[in-house]
Scaffold this active site. Structure first.
Site, PDB file in Angstrom:
ATOM      1  N   ASP A  16      -9.687  -2.404  -5.123  1.00 15.27           N
ATOM      2  CA  ASP A  16      -9.673  -1.976  -6.409  1.00 15.27           C
ATOM      3  C   ASP A  16     -10.256  -3.009  -7.381  1.00 15.27           C
ATOM      4  O   ASP A  16     -10.293  -4.246  -7.259  1.00 15.27           O
ATOM      5  CB  ASP A  16      -8.070  -1.704  -7.000  1.00 15.27           C
ATOM      6  CG  ASP A  16      -8.073  -0.914  -8.158  1.00 15.27           C
ATOM      7  OD1 ASP A  16      -9.159   0.027  -8.577  1.00 15.27           O
ATOM      8  OD2 ASP A  16      -7.068  -1.142  -8.761  1.00 15.27           O
ATOM      9  N   ASN A  18     -13.635  -2.621  -8.947  1.00 14.49           N
ATOM     10  CA  ASN A  18     -15.132  -2.581  -9.200  1.00 14.49           C
ATOM     11  C   ASN A  18     -15.634  -2.387 -10.782  1.00 14.49           C
ATOM     12  O   ASN A  18     -16.457  -3.167 -10.892  1.00 14.49           O
ATOM     13  CB  ASN A  18     -15.611  -1.575  -8.297  1.00 14.49           C
ATOM     14  CG  ASN A  18     -15.405  -1.868  -6.778  1.00 14.49           C
ATOM     15  OD1 ASN A  18     -14.846  -2.898  -6.318  1.00 14.49           O
ATOM     16  ND2 ASN A  18     -15.977  -0.861  -6.043  1.00 14.49           N
ATOM     17  N   HIS A  33     -19.524  -1.416  -8.037  1.00 17.44           N
ATOM     18  CA  HIS A  33     -19.338  -0.665  -6.742  1.00 17.44           C
ATOM     19  C   HIS A  33     -20.426  -1.430  -5.930  1.00 17.44           C
ATOM     20  O   HIS A  33     -20.090  -1.629  -4.494  1.00 17.44           O
ATOM     21  CB  HIS A  33     -19.764   0.679  -6.723  1.00 17.44           C
ATOM     22  CG  HIS A  33     -18.706   1.568  -7.643  1.00 17.44           C
ATOM     23  ND1 HIS A  33     -17.319   1.202  -7.287  1.00 17.44           N
ATOM     24  CD2 HIS A  33     -18.708   2.273  -8.836  1.00 17.44           C
ATOM     25  CE1 HIS A  33     -16.673   2.035  -8.275  1.00 17.44           C
ATOM     26  NE2 HIS A  33     -17.607   2.667  -9.204  1.00 17.44           N
ATOM     27  N   SER A  61     -10.848   8.106  -3.217  1.00 15.33           N
ATOM     28  CA  SER A  61      -9.667   8.761  -3.003  1.00 15.33           C
ATOM     29  C   SER A  61      -9.824  10.332  -3.392  1.00 15.33           C
ATOM     30  O   SER A  61     -10.878  10.564  -3.973  1.00 15.33           O
ATOM     31  CB  SER A  61      -8.556   8.428  -3.901  1.00 15.33           C
ATOM     32  OG  SER A  61      -8.754   8.640  -5.475  1.00 15.33           O
ATOM     33  N   LEU A 127     -13.402  -4.286  16.955  1.00 13.18           N
ATOM     34  CA  LEU A 127     -12.701  -3.848  15.657  1.00 13.18           C
ATOM     35  C   LEU A 127     -13.016  -2.272  15.330  1.00 13.18           C
ATOM     36  O   LEU A 127     -14.001  -1.852  15.520  1.00 13.18           O
ATOM     37  CB  LEU A 127     -13.133  -4.527  14.578  1.00 13.18           C
ATOM     38  CG  LEU A 127     -12.751  -4.256  13.095  1.00 13.18           C
ATOM     39  CD1 LEU A 127     -11.109  -4.583  12.886  1.00 13.18           C
ATOM     40  CD2 LEU A 127     -13.656  -5.066  11.889  1.00 13.18           C
ATOM     41  N   ARG A 190       0.513  -0.555  -7.307  1.00 15.82           N
ATOM     42  CA  ARG A 190       0.576   0.757  -6.807  1.00 15.82           C
ATOM     43  C   ARG A 190      -0.164   1.309  -5.722  1.00 15.82           C
ATOM     44  O   ARG A 190      -1.085   0.381  -5.437  1.00 15.82           O
ATOM     45  CB  ARG A 190       0.445   1.499  -8.025  1.00 15.82           C
ATOM     46  CG  ARG A 190      -0.785   1.703  -8.616  1.00 15.82           C
ATOM     47  CD  ARG A 190      -1.232   2.538  -9.785  1.00 15.82           C
ATOM     48  NE  ARG A 190      -2.424   2.468 -10.393  1.00 15.82           N
ATOM     49  CZ  ARG A 190      -2.568   1.756 -11.371  1.00 15.82           C
ATOM     50  NH1 ARG A 190      -1.662   1.267 -12.237  1.00 15.82           N
ATOM     51  NH2 ARG A 190      -3.786   1.669 -12.021  1.00 15.82           N
ATOM     52  N   SER A 192      -1.319   4.408  -5.032  1.00 17.87           N
ATOM     53  CA  SER A 192      -2.361   5.519  -5.385  1.00 17.87           C
ATOM     54  C   SER A 192      -2.842   6.417  -4.203  1.00 17.87           C
ATOM     55  O   SER A 192      -3.892   6.459  -3.727  1.00 17.87           O
ATOM     56  CB  SER A 192      -3.711   4.690  -5.778  1.00 17.87           C
ATOM     57  OG  SER A 192      -3.150   3.757  -7.119  1.00 17.87           O
ATOM     58  N   GLU A 203       3.712  -4.749   5.091  1.00 12.56           N
ATOM     59  CA  GLU A 203       4.062  -5.922   4.264  1.00 12.56           C
ATOM     60  C   GLU A 203       2.767  -5.606   3.192  1.00 12.56           C
ATOM     61  O   GLU A 203       1.591  -5.536   3.514  1.00 12.56           O
ATOM     62  CB  GLU A 203       3.817  -7.174   4.861  1.00 12.56           C
ATOM     63  CG  GLU A 203       4.945  -7.482   5.955  1.00 12.56           C
ATOM     64  CD  GLU A 203       6.169  -7.570   5.221  1.00 12.56           C
ATOM     65  OE1 GLU A 203       6.336  -8.046   4.126  1.00 12.56           O
ATOM     66  OE2 GLU A 203       7.248  -7.319   6.003  1.00 12.56           O
TER      67      GLU A 203
HETATM   68  C1  IPE Z   1      -7.387   3.703  -5.567  1.00 13.69           C
HETATM   69  O1  IPE Z   1      -8.008   3.090  -6.624  1.00 13.69           O
HETATM   70  C2  IPE Z   1      -8.527   4.423  -4.837  1.00 13.69           C
HETATM   71  C3  IPE Z   1      -9.522   3.541  -4.148  1.00 13.69           C
HETATM   72  C4  IPE Z   1      -9.334   2.180  -4.029  1.00 13.69           C
HETATM   73  C5  IPE Z   1     -10.555   4.132  -3.294  1.00 13.69           C
HETATM   74  P1  IPE Z   1      -8.290   3.951  -7.991  1.00 13.69           P
HETATM   75  O2  IPE Z   1      -8.730   2.893  -9.032  1.00 13.69           O
HETATM   76  O3  IPE Z   1      -8.537   5.327  -7.754  1.00 13.69           O
HETATM   77  O4  IPE Z   1      -6.581   4.126  -8.360  1.00 13.69           O
HETATM   78  P2  IPE Z   1      -5.662   4.223  -9.783  1.00 13.69           P
HETATM   79  O5  IPE Z   1      -6.477   4.972 -10.905  1.00 13.69           O
HETATM   80  O6  IPE Z   1      -5.792   2.774 -10.270  1.00 13.69           O
HETATM   81  O7  IPE Z   1      -4.332   4.463  -9.417  1.00 13.69           O
HETATM   82  C1  IPE Z   2     -12.383   0.791  -6.806  1.00 12.73           C
HETATM   83  O1  IPE Z   2     -12.849   0.212  -8.155  1.00 12.73           O
HETATM   84  C2  IPE Z   2     -13.549   1.776  -5.991  1.00 12.73           C
HETATM   85  C3  IPE Z   2     -13.292   2.967  -6.226  1.00 12.73           C
HETATM   86  C4  IPE Z   2     -12.088   3.482  -6.608  1.00 12.73           C
HETATM   87  C5  IPE Z   2     -14.194   3.866  -6.033  1.00 12.73           C
HETATM   88  P1  IPE Z   2     -12.648   1.066  -9.383  1.00 12.73           P
HETATM   89  O2  IPE Z   2     -13.845   1.989  -9.505  1.00 12.73           O
HETATM   90  O3  IPE Z   2     -11.205   1.653  -9.279  1.00 12.73           O
HETATM   91  O4  IPE Z   2     -12.457  -0.040 -10.457  1.00 12.73           O
HETATM   92  P2  IPE Z   2     -11.495  -0.149 -11.681  1.00 12.73           P
HETATM   93  O5  IPE Z   2     -10.083  -0.202 -11.055  1.00 12.73           O
HETATM   94  O6  IPE Z   2     -11.740   0.868 -12.609  1.00 12.73           O
HETATM   95  O7  IPE Z   2     -11.672  -1.475 -12.221  1.00 12.73           O
HETATM   96 MG    MG Z   3      -9.307   1.508  -9.813  1.00 13.08          MG
END
Ligand code: IPE
Ligand code: IPE
Ligand code: MG
Length: 236
Positions: A16, A18, A33, A61, A127, A190, A192, A203
């Protein structure tokens, strides 16, 4: 120093941050990304080095479909490029690729690239890299419940056959052991909609860095933290 005797068998990562990484640099989210792909390489290398058997990465997701169309497309293109450019490395590193999630929702070209690399790496056995794509735990559990209900209607199963083991066997992760260690980057506490059933006794380690800043050393540090924990599984 890490103890070789208690390396987690399965590490799952919620990658999370990016978008925020890009924003903090005045860049478009897609750049975040793109930068995150390098962290994926680092995580794979670190798991190889430690002898981890399964690495599951939450890459997209079920809810991420609600993002702007341009971001979704950029992510799909990036995924295809990543898979095509990474296939040779996966072979060289003896890494097997698998996927969980509703992949029938992915664009056809993404699905084809994915299936090609899965087939190519199918007999690799160091792996297992599991990509969670178009994945949502509630959707997965709902689909498993439907399969069980159908089995009941068809007379394949009786009511008393419905056990946690039967339900687990109908999930996308049926052949994969539960994660021992769950890492989430960007400091968010969280889950998610990620592996809700499977992380019952994982853990959790929350890393206060955006995913594109995650390096091998951060994974080693998370494993060191894991090794300090005392897992009790409800016992004393
Ligand atoms: C969770 O991150 C999904 C992925 C890392 C693919 P999100 O950025 O989508 O989740 P929320 O919105 O913070 O819960
Ligand atoms: C995680 O980074 C990648 C995906 C969910 C695809 P985010 O795109 O959720 O980046 P933030 O959380 O908005 O910074
Ligand atoms: Mg995110």
């Amino acid at each position: 120093m890490l103890q070789a005797t208690s390396i987690p068998q399965h590490i799952a990562i919620i990658m999370d941050g990016n978008g925020r990484w890009a924003k903090s640099r005045g860049l478009p989210r897609a750049q975040g990304h793109r930068a995150g792909a390098e962290s994926v390489r680092e995580a794979i290398d670190a798991c190889k080095e430690l002898g981890v058997s399964y690495l599951t990465l939450y890459a997209f997701s079920s809810e991420n479909w609600n993002r702007p169309q341009a971001e979704v497309s950029a992510l799909m293109i990036l995924l295809e490029k990543f898979l095509s450019s990474k296939a040779a490395d996966l072979m060289r590193q003896n890494v097997r690729l698998q996927v969980i999630g509703q992949i029938d929702r992915l664009p056809e070209s993404t699905r084809e690239t994915l299936q090609k690399v899965i087939a190519q790496t199918a007999s690799n056995d160091s792996l297992t890299l599991v990509l969670a794509l178009s994945y949502g735990s509630r959707e997965e559990i709902t689909a498993a419940t439907r399969k069980i209900a159908q089995g009941l209607l068809d007379g394949c199963w009786k009511m008393e056959d419905i056990t946690p083991e039967l339900l687990a066997s109908q999930l996308d992760t049926a052949a994969i052991p539960d994660p021992d260690l769950l890492i989430r980057t960007s400091g968010e506490m969280r889950v998610s909609n990620f592996l809700l059933w499977q992380i019952s006794y994982a853990e959790m380690v929350i890393v206060d860095k955006f995913w594109p800043d995650f390096r091998q050393g951060d994974l080693f540090a998370a494993v060191a933290e894991y090794q300090k924990r005392h897992r009790r599984f409800g016992s004393v």
